[in-house]
Scaffold this active site. Sequence first.
Site, PDB file in Angstrom:
ATOM      1  N   ASP A   1      52.376  50.708  44.876  1.00  0.00           N
ATOM      2  CA  ASP A   1      52.542  50.324  46.278  1.00  0.00           C
ATOM      3  C   ASP A   1      53.964  50.580  46.759  1.00  0.00           C
ATOM      4  O   ASP A   1      54.650  49.675  47.210  1.00  0.00           O
ATOM      5  CB  ASP A   1      52.149  48.859  46.478  1.00  0.00           C
ATOM      6  CG  ASP A   1      52.034  48.475  47.946  1.00  0.00           C
ATOM      7  OD1 ASP A   1      51.994  49.378  48.818  1.00  0.00           O
ATOM      8  OD2 ASP A   1      51.994  47.264  48.230  1.00  0.00           O
TER       9      ASP A   1
ATOM     10  N   LYS B   1      54.898  34.835  43.472  1.00  0.00           N
ATOM     11  CA  LYS B   1      53.718  35.622  43.828  1.00  0.00           C
ATOM     12  C   LYS B   1      52.494  34.923  43.256  1.00  0.00           C
ATOM     13  O   LYS B   1      52.407  34.686  42.055  1.00  0.00           O
ATOM     14  CB  LYS B   1      53.861  37.034  43.245  1.00  0.00           C
ATOM     15  CG  LYS B   1      52.744  37.975  43.599  1.00  0.00           C
ATOM     16  CD  LYS B   1      53.062  39.360  43.055  1.00  0.00           C
ATOM     17  CE  LYS B   1      52.072  40.397  43.526  1.00  0.00           C
ATOM     18  NZ  LYS B   1      52.474  41.740  43.075  1.00  0.00           N
TER      19      LYS B   1
ATOM     20  N   GLY C   1      55.085  36.830  52.601  1.00  0.00           N
ATOM     21  CA  GLY C   1      54.192  37.940  52.902  1.00  0.00           C
ATOM     22  C   GLY C   1      52.908  37.818  52.120  1.00  0.00           C
ATOM     23  O   GLY C   1      52.814  37.062  51.153  1.00  0.00           O
ATOM     24  N   SER C   2      51.916  38.572  52.560  1.00  0.00           N
ATOM     25  CA  SER C   2      50.627  38.547  51.887  1.00  0.00           C
ATOM     26  C   SER C   2      50.027  39.939  51.928  1.00  0.00           C
ATOM     27  O   SER C   2      50.180  40.658  52.917  1.00  0.00           O
ATOM     28  CB  SER C   2      49.701  37.543  52.579  1.00  0.00           C
ATOM     29  OG  SER C   2      48.537  37.352  51.825  1.00  0.00           O
ATOM     30  N   GLY C   3      49.374  40.306  50.830  1.00  0.00           N
ATOM     31  CA  GLY C   3      48.754  41.621  50.749  1.00  0.00           C
ATOM     32  C   GLY C   3      47.364  41.522  50.169  1.00  0.00           C
ATOM     33  O   GLY C   3      46.772  40.444  50.109  1.00  0.00           O
ATOM     34  N   GLY C   4      46.860  42.644  49.699  1.00  0.00           N
ATOM     35  CA  GLY C   4      45.498  42.712  49.199  1.00  0.00           C
ATOM     36  C   GLY C   4      45.261  41.946  47.915  1.00  0.00           C
ATOM     37  O   GLY C   4      44.142  41.509  47.645  1.00  0.00           O
TER      38      GLY C   4
END
Length: 168
Positions: A136, A39, A17-20
């Site tokens: 989050d 991460k 997954g990827s986020g901000g």
Amino acid sequence: MTAGLVAGRFHLRRLLGSGGTASVFEADDVHTGGTVALKLLHAHLAHGPEAVDAFFEEVRAAQAIVHPNLAQIYDAGVDSRDPPVVWIAMELVPGVSLADHVRERGALDLADAVVLGRTVLDALTAVHASGVVHRDVSPANIMFDPSERASVTSPEAFARGIRLLDKV
């Protein structure tokens, strides 16, 4: 990265997954022989010693929190290159995220939702009691093992498999 390894240690398998702020990969730890969730902080956030120092201060605070429903942080560091690769090695949690489960199968039944909610709140209480603010809490950061759902076995078995992720 040297010889295809992050920090001379982690061989990336697949993007989880990827986020901000970061991307998370399943990775093999060649030092321990285990598999971790690695991460990697996005490169544009890894510039400057102040930003990296603040990031590692949060990592150290999060490492001190021990709770059975929080994904463990094993190690963290910087792969010195240009740009630097800032990484955190964490427990690779089996199962699916609540977001994926709802998207693919629909809402949890009431009994499962109550167990999940209580378990996440208990984990969040431990995070906040240590002085860390989890920024989050979302369905994407709640993992559980669908085979241990309360309706199938017991609420206790289901709760043991729930993990709140991303406390850093």
